[in-house]
Each structure stands twice: as C-alpha cells, then as structure tokens.
Design a protein around this motif. Structure first.
Motif, PDB file in Angstrom:
ATOM      1  N   GLY A  23      16.053  -3.751  -7.966  1.00 53.30           N
ATOM      2  CA  GLY A  23      15.557  -2.713  -7.072  1.00 53.30           C
ATOM      3  C   GLY A  23      14.747  -3.277  -5.945  1.00 53.30           C
ATOM      4  O   GLY A  23      15.031  -4.347  -5.430  1.00 53.30           O
ATOM      5  N   LYS A  24      13.717  -2.550  -5.538  1.00 55.88           N
ATOM      6  CA  LYS A  24      12.905  -2.940  -4.390  1.00 55.88           C
ATOM      7  C   LYS A  24      11.571  -3.505  -4.834  1.00 55.88           C
ATOM      8  O   LYS A  24      11.123  -3.314  -5.947  1.00 55.88           O
ATOM      9  CB  LYS A  24      12.676  -1.726  -3.487  1.00 55.88           C
ATOM     10  N   ARG A  25      10.896  -4.142  -3.874  1.00 53.86           N
ATOM     11  CA  ARG A  25       9.632  -4.793  -4.190  1.00 53.86           C
ATOM     12  C   ARG A  25       8.639  -4.579  -3.062  1.00 53.86           C
ATOM     13  O   ARG A  25       8.980  -4.708  -1.905  1.00 53.86           O
ATOM     14  CB  ARG A  25       9.871  -6.289  -4.392  1.00 53.86           C
ATOM     15  N   VAL A  26       7.414  -4.215  -3.425  1.00 49.99           N
ATOM     16  CA  VAL A  26       6.371  -4.006  -2.429  1.00 49.99           C
ATOM     17  C   VAL A  26       5.510  -5.250  -2.355  1.00 49.99           C
ATOM     18  O   VAL A  26       5.058  -5.757  -3.370  1.00 49.99           O
ATOM     19  CB  VAL A  26       5.491  -2.798  -2.820  1.00 49.99           C
ATOM     20  N   PHE A  27       5.305  -5.742  -1.145  1.00 50.66           N
ATOM     21  CA  PHE A  27       4.418  -6.875  -0.937  1.00 50.66           C
ATOM     22  C   PHE A  27       3.221  -6.404  -0.131  1.00 50.66           C
ATOM     23  O   PHE A  27       3.247  -5.371   0.496  1.00 50.66           O
ATOM     24  CB  PHE A  27       5.123  -8.001  -0.172  1.00 50.66           C
ATOM     25  N   ARG A 150       5.338   4.744 -11.410  1.00 53.07           N
ATOM     26  CA  ARG A 150       6.302   5.774 -11.017  1.00 53.07           C
ATOM     27  C   ARG A 150       6.450   5.801  -9.499  1.00 53.07           C
ATOM     28  O   ARG A 150       5.694   5.142  -8.789  1.00 53.07           O
ATOM     29  CB  ARG A 150       5.863   7.159 -11.519  1.00 53.07           C
ATOM     30  N   VAL A 151       7.432   6.583  -9.026  1.00 54.43           N
ATOM     31  CA  VAL A 151       7.708   6.741  -7.601  1.00 54.43           C
ATOM     32  C   VAL A 151       7.594   8.215  -7.250  1.00 54.43           C
ATOM     33  O   VAL A 151       8.053   9.073  -7.999  1.00 54.43           O
ATOM     34  CB  VAL A 151       9.119   6.234  -7.245  1.00 54.43           C
ATOM     35  N   LEU A 152       6.970   8.507  -6.118  1.00 54.23           N
ATOM     36  CA  LEU A 152       6.809   9.888  -5.674  1.00 54.23           C
ATOM     37  C   LEU A 152       7.645  10.117  -4.421  1.00 54.23           C
ATOM     38  O   LEU A 152       7.557   9.358  -3.459  1.00 54.23           O
ATOM     39  CB  LEU A 152       5.334  10.175  -5.365  1.00 54.23           C
ATOM     40  N   LEU A 153       8.447  11.174  -4.434  1.00 53.93           N
ATOM     41  CA  LEU A 153       9.297  11.502  -3.298  1.00 53.93           C
ATOM     42  C   LEU A 153       8.885  12.843  -2.727  1.00 53.93           C
ATOM     43  O   LEU A 153       8.811  13.836  -3.449  1.00 53.93           O
ATOM     44  CB  LEU A 153      10.768  11.544  -3.728  1.00 53.93           C
ATOM     45  N   GLN A 154       8.618  12.896  -1.449  1.00 51.99           N
ATOM     46  CA  GLN A 154       8.262  14.151  -0.786  1.00 51.99           C
ATOM     47  C   GLN A 154       9.468  15.082  -0.770  1.00 51.99           C
ATOM     48  O   GLN A 154      10.610  14.632  -0.809  1.00 51.99           O
ATOM     49  CB  GLN A 154       7.783  13.829   0.636  1.00 51.99           C
ATOM     50  N   SER A 206       0.036   4.445 -11.698  1.00 52.01           N
ATOM     51  CA  SER A 206       0.098   3.999 -10.311  1.00 52.01           C
ATOM     52  C   SER A 206       1.397   4.513  -9.726  1.00 52.01           C
ATOM     53  O   SER A 206       2.349   4.783 -10.452  1.00 52.01           O
ATOM     54  CB  SER A 206       0.019   2.469 -10.202  1.00 52.01           C
ATOM     55  N   VAL A 207       1.440   4.649  -8.409  1.00 49.93           N
ATOM     56  CA  VAL A 207       2.601   5.274  -7.795  1.00 49.93           C
ATOM     57  C   VAL A 207       2.836   4.718  -6.408  1.00 49.93           C
ATOM     58  O   VAL A 207       1.890   4.384  -5.698  1.00 49.93           O
ATOM     59  CB  VAL A 207       2.438   6.813  -7.729  1.00 49.93           C
ATOM     60  N   VAL A 208       4.087   4.601  -6.042  1.00 53.97           N
ATOM     61  CA  VAL A 208       4.482   4.316  -4.669  1.00 53.97           C
ATOM     62  C   VAL A 208       5.244   5.527  -4.176  1.00 53.97           C
ATOM     63  O   VAL A 208       6.095   6.070  -4.887  1.00 53.97           O
ATOM     64  CB  VAL A 208       5.361   3.052  -4.573  1.00 53.97           C
ATOM     65  N   GLY A 209       4.926   6.007  -2.971  1.00 57.47           N
ATOM     66  CA  GLY A 209       5.552   7.223  -2.492  1.00 57.47           C
ATOM     67  C   GLY A 209       5.978   7.150  -1.047  1.00 57.47           C
ATOM     68  O   GLY A 209       5.710   6.179  -0.346  1.00 57.47           O
ATOM     69  N   MET A 216      -2.968  11.506  -2.762  1.00 54.57           N
ATOM     70  CA  MET A 216      -3.723  12.475  -3.549  1.00 54.57           C
ATOM     71  C   MET A 216      -3.519  12.253  -5.037  1.00 54.57           C
ATOM     72  O   MET A 216      -4.305  12.695  -5.855  1.00 54.57           O
ATOM     73  CB  MET A 216      -3.293  13.915  -3.221  1.00 54.57           C
ATOM     74  N   ILE A 217      -2.436  11.589  -5.408  1.00 53.50           N
ATOM     75  CA  ILE A 217      -1.978  11.600  -6.792  1.00 53.50           C
ATOM     76  C   ILE A 217      -1.859  10.181  -7.311  1.00 53.50           C
ATOM     77  O   ILE A 217      -0.768   9.641  -7.480  1.00 53.50           O
ATOM     78  CB  ILE A 217      -0.626  12.340  -6.908  1.00 53.50           C
ATOM     79  N   ASP A 218      -3.000   9.516  -7.483  1.00 50.51           N
ATOM     80  CA  ASP A 218      -3.020   8.138  -7.976  1.00 50.51           C
ATOM     81  C   ASP A 218      -2.255   7.187  -7.079  1.00 50.51           C
ATOM     82  O   ASP A 218      -1.756   6.165  -7.535  1.00 50.51           O
ATOM     83  CB  ASP A 218      -2.428   8.042  -9.397  1.00 50.51           C
ATOM     84  N   GLY A 219      -2.100   7.535  -5.795  1.00 51.68           N
ATOM     85  CA  GLY A 219      -1.267   6.718  -4.926  1.00 51.68           C
ATOM     86  C   GLY A 219      -1.897   5.384  -4.615  1.00 51.68           C
ATOM     87  O   GLY A 219      -2.997   5.324  -4.103  1.00 51.68           O
ATOM     88  N   LEU A 220      -1.186   4.325  -4.906  1.00 46.48           N
ATOM     89  CA  LEU A 220      -1.653   2.990  -4.550  1.00 46.48           C
ATOM     90  C   LEU A 220      -0.997   2.472  -3.288  1.00 46.48           C
ATOM     91  O   LEU A 220      -1.457   1.535  -2.696  1.00 46.48           O
ATOM     92  CB  LEU A 220      -1.365   2.007  -5.690  1.00 46.48           C
ATOM     93  N   ALA A 221       0.115   3.064  -2.875  1.00 45.75           N
ATOM     94  CA  ALA A 221       0.804   2.492  -1.722  1.00 45.75           C
ATOM     95  C   ALA A 221       1.846   3.442  -1.178  1.00 45.75           C
ATOM     96  O   ALA A 221       2.318   4.332  -1.856  1.00 45.75           O
ATOM     97  CB  ALA A 221       1.480   1.186  -2.118  1.00 45.75           C
ATOM     98  N   ASP A 222       2.210   3.233   0.105  1.00 48.98           N
ATOM     99  CA  ASP A 222       3.406   3.867   0.643  1.00 48.98           C
ATOM    100  C   ASP A 222       4.432   2.756   0.854  1.00 48.98           C
ATOM    101  O   ASP A 222       4.293   1.666   0.301  1.00 48.98           O
ATOM    102  CB  ASP A 222       3.093   4.608   1.946  1.00 48.98           C
ATOM    103  N   GLU A 223       5.434   2.998   1.673  1.00 48.84           N
ATOM    104  CA  GLU A 223       6.479   1.983   1.775  1.00 48.84           C
ATOM    105  C   GLU A 223       6.017   0.716   2.468  1.00 48.84           C
ATOM    106  O   GLU A 223       6.720  -0.265   2.490  1.00 48.84           O
ATOM    107  CB  GLU A 223       7.703   2.543   2.512  1.00 48.84           C
TER     108      GLU A 223
END
Length: 642
Positions: A23-27, A150-154, A206-209, A216-223
């Motif tokens: 899959g994908k990876r956040v740096f 987890r991943v959050l999608l608008q 933790s979540v990436v969205g 608002m929801i435990d978000g640690l990062a966006d793209e």
C-alpha cells in the motif's frame, strides 16, 4: 458522513509512488520551531518548542512484531507486556529507549507505532532511532514511516471508496464469509477509540485522513504526512462571557503569527484541563487554518469522561486509562512533574553534616548565578549583590561563575561580593558552568536522599538552558531566573508556588545606579530625537555626569544641551539618518564599546565612529563635537576640571 477503515498497511505520501502490495506510506520531516508570541487578553497562551523527552517503558526488537497483549486490568509497563520472537543484540538502543520518558506525547505515539511494527524492512531500527533523536535529526529533514490504526475518508472524496467497500461486502457474501468484517463506522462518537484492543493486543488509536476534519478524531496526519512538534501552553481558564469561538480564533491567530505550517501543535499546561473535549475538538479542527498538520491534546480525565458520556463501558474506559498510564501517554493535570497530588507534600528527612535537614518536592539544591547571558549585565549582577546585602542585614542565611574578571572587580569595588559570599555565592570560576552541566556533584547526603525518596529537586540558575538532565541528573525541575531572583530563591529554599516576601530585600533601580557610580561603572544613554529639550539644560547635563554617564547616543540633540554635555565631559553621538535604538534592536541592557581615537588630536569634529555591543551588534554614529574648542573641553574632562 465520515468513513473509517482499520488498516495494517503502511501509507505512502501521494508524491511517493509505489506499486507494492503493502500500500502507501506516509513520510515526514521531524523539525522544531522556536518559541514566541505573547498571550491574548482572553487566553493565557504561550508557545514553546517542546524539548527532547524520553519514554522509559519502551524497549526495542529488530525482527519480531511487537504486541501489547496480556492482562490490561493490571498492566505493567509496555516493555514487560511485549511478546517477542527474537531478541535484539543492540544494547545501546535498548538503553536509549529505556531512558526516553519525556518525549512530546504525539512523538510517543509515533515511537510506539514504529517499535510495534518494526520488522527490519517496512520499519527499521534506524527509523526508530530517528524518532527517538527527532530534535537532532530535524535539520536534516529526515523521513520516517508511520502505520496508522485506521484511515478516515471524507464523505465526498470517500464516495469511490464507499462503492469499493460495497463491492467487497458483496464479494464476501458470495464467498460465504461474513460481510460484517467490512463494516465502516460512520459516527464521530464511535470513531475516536483512543486505544485499539485487537484480540487483546492494545495500541494507541491513530488515523490518516483526506479531510480537514481528520484532526478532530485522533488525527495524526493528512496526505502530507506527520511533522515536528510545537508546544502551545495554556494556563488559567476562560473569563465569563468568553466563548469557545473566541478561544479558537485567538489560538489560530497566535499560531498563524508564529508559523506552524507542516508541524504538530501539541497543547499542554494546566489550562488544558479547563477546556472541554468539544472545545478541544474545535481547536484541533482549525489546524488547517493555522497551517499545522494537526492540533494534538494528550488523553486526560476529560477524554475519559467523554468516552463514558458516549456509551463506552466502565471496563473499556478503565482499560484505556490503565494502558495509557502504564505507557506514559496519559496526562494528569493535578500532578506536577508526574508527582501524584497526595504525594506532593512528602518530606524526606536526613542528616546534613551532622545537622537535621529535610527535602521536599521543589526544594532548591542548586542556585547558580552563571552564564555569559546574565553575568555580562552589570545591573542584574549588582542587583544580586544588593539582594544578598539586604538579606545579610536582615539576618537571613543560604556559586557564582561570572563571564569575566571584570564582574569580580566591580562587585568587589562596590563592596557587594562579601555579601554574596556570606550567602554561599562564592566565585567558583569564569565562563560556562551550571547551564552546560558543570555544576559539580551534590553533597552525598543530598544526592542519596533525592534518589532514595524520588524527590523532584529543583535548580534555579541565571543561565540560558534548563532542559532536564542538562543542569544536573538529579534536578528534574530547572528554572531560569535573573541573578537577583536566584539569590531570593536560594534564601526561600524552594521553587514551589509559595509567597516570597522579597520587598524588603529587592533593590530599587536608583540603588543600582548608585552602585554603578560607586563601582566606577561607565553608563551609556540611548535616546530619541531632540534629546535635552526643556529648561535647566545645564543641570540636566550635570546629573548624568554625576551618575557616571560617559556617552549619550541620540537621534538628535537640543542645541544647548548638546554643548552642555560636552562641557561635562560626556560624548554626544548621533545615530545615522533612518536609524535609532528600535531599528537597530538595542534594548539598553547591552555593554557598549565606542571606537573613539585615544589621542584627542586624531578626533575631528563630526567624524564617524563605530559602536559595538556585547551582543554582537555594530553600527556607525556621528560624533557631535562640533568645534575644536569643544574637543579641548572634552580633552580636559569637561569644563569643571579646567
């Protein structure tokens, strides 16, 4: 509607293409920001760069996958819960992690994720080390992997994913499996789990969205990935009539001014405990407006109350609290330096050179007047001497390392050094001492009492660095103060919030001018335009001369007063057009060197001279000796000696 899906795959930033099935990876680049703005009237907020802290309870494994299973009802530290398949031979890294107990909370979550997912390939030992050493690696823009829970999608951008999920559910049904295994959550109250419990394995949520509401929801990062940490300190509470919107907009304004683009903003301080979870979510939700990757509030009692309010069982909430406390991820704002409220009054008695003594949390065991930052300023050094003098005169009893021998000379000449000696502030050397860790060893009985009783001992110093472990390994509370306050706290014996009646020993500004004069300390005045305007201009020149003023640097002078200054032996200097104390960043606390020729015959009326400050600033002024006669006056020390 927001759709979240659990994920165990690494995510990659959009700009890093990959065809891997992982899959994908956040740096991210780990970096930090300096402190700055002043608080607004409606909220007492201060920005601070959070210093490097440590997480004791983690240890490292290079090959095995980490898990935090075991009985959560009585959770030991994270290290004790880890089930391992093999053991790492890197004892140095083990020791590093074992001492990492004060990282910013957001970085702790990254560290936990990296350790838990460390497989030597997707997440490596080097990645773990980069997170531990995040401050030192920040200038290098080091990238790190991050596996969110987890991943959050608008709702709008997530529509294609909804279709995919529906198709996957159909496929599961056709295969005779349980389609409920693919069941996205759609309610905010259910999204924020705080701690995941997967088959008895506990780990932080933790979540990436893909949307601003992610934060608002435990978000640690966006793209765009995760980032370095800027601390925002909150103290006090909102006044009556001040709304949450006022607070949010004030915070946003301050953070925009400070500049936090691409950073984690971590909120801390006693004021956080006064803010409701809804207000915290609003502040976090504004992170795109102030440019941060996220606004982060560590978990505390307010979070637990919200979990209960939204239907979590007491057992689940207890599990979350126990896990986070065991792994140093829970904040209790009723505690100071992680000292439980009921233990804050503990007294440790011991014998100090045959005399009964005691230590409490906050007891001052190091009081040091040190550092080039403060000891080069005569006003505060003389002020410290005056505090010691008055304390001695009142019968009160308590290292001094100035930047140069000049300080010793004027303290001795003013008669103040003996009073500092009586209070224990004897000169121990010159240059950097306490603020770089050269404070020397504590008395053995004091050190043993601190260690055996887990006392949070304090150091008060006039240096410029106070992060934990730098001043002394046994002083966990380190405070920066002016030299006079160092003496005052040494007399008080504690750094805790107690009333200090210092009015009887605190020197006035006039007493410090007087000491300049008695010590033979030359003074320079910084002034604006038309300096000296008014009546009695001759007396206005005699007063400064009697107080030891040797030069006045002004934008311009009143004509007669300039001449009177020369007659008193005072050098009149003019800033160059367009310059003044403000534009040059001069405060009046500097020491000035005026490059005036030593031979009077080498000085010409109206010539330029260079002025240099001890802070490194340099600028050019015009000497306002306008005639040869005025030069003759100045050569003789003014008209009075003639």
């Amino acid at each position: 509607m927001y759709i979240t899906s659990g994920t165990s795959a690494l995510l990659r930033r959009a700009s890093h293409s990959s065809s891997s099935s992982a899959g994908k990876r956040v740096f991210s680049s780990l970096s930090r920001k300096p402190a700055s703005p002043s608080p607004s009237p409606s909220v007492n907020g201060n920005l601070h760069s959070l210093g490097q802290q440590h997480l004791r309870s983690l240890s490292y494994l290079s090959a095995a996958r980490w898990s935090h299973g075991v009985d959560w009802k009585s959770p030991p530290s994270l290290a004790a819960q880890i089930r391992i398949a093999s053991v790492s031979s890197d004892t140095l890294l083990h020791r590093k992690i074992a001492t990492m107990d004060k990282l910013p909370y957001s970085i702790r979550i990254l560290l936990e994720s990296a350790i838990r997912n460390c497989d030597g390939f997707q997440v490596t030992k080097e990645d773990v080390e980069k997170i531990i050493d995040w401050e030192n690696t920040s200038p290098k823009l080091v990238e790190i992997p991050f596996k969110p829970a987890r991943v959050l999608l608008q709702d709008f951008t997530g529509v294609p994913a909804v279709v995919d999920l529906a198709c996957m559910r159909d496929a599961m049904n056709k295969l005779g499996s349980d389609s409920n295994k693919i069941n996205p959550l759609v309610n905010l109250e259910y999204l924020g789990r705080v701690v995941f419990n997967t088959d008895g394995i506990l780990y932080p949520d933790s979540v990436v969205g893909t949307d601003s509401h992610t934060t608002m929801i435990d978000g640690l990062a966006d793209e765009h990935g995760v980032a370095g940490v800027v601390g925002f300190k909150l103290s006090g509470k909102l006044r009556n009539g001040v709304t949450a919107t006022d607070l949010v907009l004030t915070v946003t304004q301050m953070l925009r001014k400070h500049g936090v683009v691409g950073k984690f903003v971590e909120f801390y301080g006693g004021g956080v405990g006064e803010i409701s979870l809804a207000d915290r979510a609003t502040i976090a939700n504004m992170s795109p407006e102030y440019g941060a990757t996220m606004g982060f509030f560590p978990v505390d009692h307010v979070t637990l109350q919200y979990l209960k309010l939204t239907g979590r069982s007491d057992e689940t909430v207890a599990m979350i609290e126990a896990y986070l406390r065991a792994n140093k991820m829970f904040v209790d704002y009723s505690e100071g330096f992680a000292v439980l409220k009921e233990a804050q009054q503990k007294v440790a008695s011991f014998s100090f050179h045959g005399q009964p003594a005691e230590l409490k949390h906050g007891s001052v065991v190091i009081a040091a007047i040190t550092s080039c930052t403060n000891t080069s300023n005569p006003s505060v050094m003389l002020g410290a001497g005056l505090v010691a003098k008055k304390a001695c005169e009142l019968g009160l009893q308590t290292s001094l390392a100035p930047g140069s021998g000049v300080v010793t000379k004027y303290l001795q000449k003013s008669g103040l050094q003996k009073y500092l000696n009586q209070q224990g502030f004897n000169i121990v050397g010159y240059g950097c001492t306490t603020c770089i860790g050269n404070s020397g060893e504590l008395d053995e009985s004091v050190a043993a009492t601190i260690s055996e009783n887990d006392i949070v001992a304090a150091a008060v110093l006039s240096g410029n660095r106070n992060f934990e472990g730098r001043v002394h390994p046994l002083t966990r509370a380190n405070y920066l103060a002016s030299p006079p306050l160092v003496v005052a706290y040494a007399l008080a014996g504690t750094a805790r919030m107690v009333k200090m009646c210092i009015s009887g020993i605190w020197p006035s500004t006039e007493e410090v001018a007087e000491k300049y004069k008695s010590a033979g300390q030359d003074t320079v005045i910084l002034a604006g335009a038309e300096y000296g305007s008014g009546s009695s201009r001759d007396w206005a020149a005699k007063g400064p001369m009697l107080l030891g003023v040797k030069a006045v640097i002004a934008k311009s002078f009143e004509r007669i007063h300039r001449s009177n200054l020369v007659g008193m032996g005072i050098i009149p200097l003019c800033f160059k057009p367009g310059e003044d104390a403000d534009t040059l960043g001069l405060t009046g606390h500097e020491r000035y060197t005026i490059d005036l020729p030593s031979k009077i015959s080498d000085i010409r009326p109206g010539q330029d001279v260079t002025v240099v400050t001890d802070s490194g600033k340099q600028f050019t002024c015009t000497v306002r000796f306008d005639t040869e006669v005025e030069l003759a006056y100045f050569n003789h020390g003014g008209i009075l000696p003639m």
